[in-house]
Design a protein around this motif. Structure first.
Motif, PDB file in Angstrom:
ATOM      1  N   HIS A 114       0.865  -1.168   0.000  1.00 50.87           N
ATOM      2  CA  HIS A 114       0.000   0.000   0.000  1.00 50.87           C
ATOM      3  C   HIS A 114       0.906   1.224   0.000  1.00 50.87           C
ATOM      4  O   HIS A 114       2.099   1.116   0.249  1.00 50.87           O
ATOM      5  CB  HIS A 114      -0.885   0.036   1.256  1.00 50.87           C
ATOM      6  N   CYS A 153      -4.408   5.982   0.536  1.00 46.96           N
ATOM      7  CA  CYS A 153      -3.518   4.974  -0.033  1.00 46.96           C
ATOM      8  C   CYS A 153      -3.044   5.443  -1.401  1.00 46.96           C
ATOM      9  O   CYS A 153      -3.832   5.858  -2.237  1.00 46.96           O
ATOM     10  CB  CYS A 153      -4.236   3.640  -0.143  1.00 46.96           C
ATOM     11  N   GLU A 155      -1.118   3.612  -3.529  1.00 48.39           N
ATOM     12  CA  GLU A 155      -0.766   2.564  -4.483  1.00 48.39           C
ATOM     13  C   GLU A 155      -1.959   1.632  -4.665  1.00 48.39           C
ATOM     14  O   GLU A 155      -2.565   1.197  -3.682  1.00 48.39           O
ATOM     15  CB  GLU A 155       0.435   1.777  -3.951  1.00 48.39           C
ATOM     16  N   TYR A 156      -2.276   1.341  -5.912  1.00 43.24           N
ATOM     17  CA  TYR A 156      -3.435   0.482  -6.176  1.00 43.24           C
ATOM     18  C   TYR A 156      -3.215  -0.873  -5.509  1.00 43.24           C
ATOM     19  O   TYR A 156      -2.214  -1.532  -5.739  1.00 43.24           O
ATOM     20  CB  TYR A 156      -3.651   0.302  -7.683  1.00 43.24           C
ATOM     21  N   CYS A 157      -4.181  -1.274  -4.656  1.00 40.56           N
ATOM     22  CA  CYS A 157      -3.986  -2.481  -3.848  1.00 40.56           C
ATOM     23  C   CYS A 157      -5.209  -3.391  -3.909  1.00 40.56           C
ATOM     24  O   CYS A 157      -5.425  -4.208  -3.023  1.00 40.56           O
ATOM     25  CB  CYS A 157      -3.688  -2.088  -2.409  1.00 40.56           C
ATOM     26  N   HIS A 161      -9.209  -0.195  -2.955  1.00 41.43           N
ATOM     27  CA  HIS A 161      -8.122   0.782  -2.814  1.00 41.43           C
ATOM     28  C   HIS A 161      -8.616   2.186  -2.478  1.00 41.43           C
ATOM     29  O   HIS A 161      -8.105   2.851  -1.578  1.00 41.43           O
ATOM     30  CB  HIS A 161      -7.307   0.789  -4.117  1.00 41.43           C
ATOM     31  N   MET A 164      -9.556   3.391   1.212  1.00 36.16           N
ATOM     32  CA  MET A 164      -8.593   3.393   2.315  1.00 36.16           C
ATOM     33  C   MET A 164      -8.347   4.799   2.854  1.00 36.16           C
ATOM     34  O   MET A 164      -7.345   5.426   2.553  1.00 36.16           O
ATOM     35  CB  MET A 164      -7.273   2.750   1.873  1.00 36.16           C
TER      36      MET A 164
HETATM   37 CU1  CUA Z   1      -4.082   0.269  -0.118  1.00 33.38          CU
HETATM   38 CU2  CUA Z   1      -4.302   1.157  -2.251  1.00 33.38          CU
END
Ligand code: CUA
Length: 174
Positions: A114, A153, A155-157, A161, A164
């Motif tokens: 993340h 967040c 970063e694509y998680c 996503h 977050m």
């Molecule tokens: Cu955690 Cu995007």
């Protein structure tokens, strides 16, 4: 200020380099045996090398003392915050920290990577670190002003996503 120093240093070095080129060009035209020319070239190379050594050792020594990091890394943090990224929520404890004091945020991930990003009241990203499973990245930051700082967040998680969100409440110090 730093930029002006950089321009000045580049100009001085550039002029010195031009001077060396000019002298080499002039000596190339002079007569002499091949051995004499080779010996002269060797002398020039040696002089240039030592000139650069004498110039760069103090420059590097000085620039190392001007690194932006050491002043805060030697200081003890007033508060240590543990921040962990999960799919899909932040676990941040404590979530209240004082303004004007060094805060250490230990950032890690529970499942996937993340991006821990902290935003101020005007939605400017003020500090960030990658939240990686099995590894802790440390942010050392002093919040300048009290307020509510959003955590998003970066970063694509996965599918959640964009959900977050969390926050850090920064309080005035007495
Ligand atoms: Cu955690 Cu995007």
């Amino acid at each position: 200020m730093e930029q002006r120093i950089a321009v000045l240093v580049s100009t001085v070095l550039g002029v010195l380099l031009l001077g060396v080129f000019a002298m080499v060009a002039r000596s190339a035209g002079s007569s002499g045996t091949a051995d004499e020319i080779a010996a002269s070239a060797t002398r020039w190379r040696r002089a240039t090398l030592w000139g650069l050594v004498v110039l760069f050792i103090p420059t590097i020594a000085y620039s190392l003392t001007r690194m932006p990091y050491p002043s805060s890394s030697r200081q003890t943090a007033a508060v240590v915050v543990q921040a962990k990224g999960h799919q899909w929520a932040w676990e941040v404890a404590p979530d209240t920290v004082p303004a004007g004091q060094l805060v250490e945020i230990r950032v890690t991930g529970a499942d996937v990577n993340h991006g821990f990003g902290v935003y101020d009241a005007s939605d400017r990203l003020i500090t960030q670190a990658q939240a990686m499973p099995g590894y802790t990245n440390v942010i050392r930051y002093t919040f300048p002003a009290p307020g509510t700082y959003r955590i998003l967040c970066l970063e694509y998680c996965g599918l959640g996503h964009h959900t977050m969100f969390s926050q850090l409440v920064v309080t005035a110090t007495r």
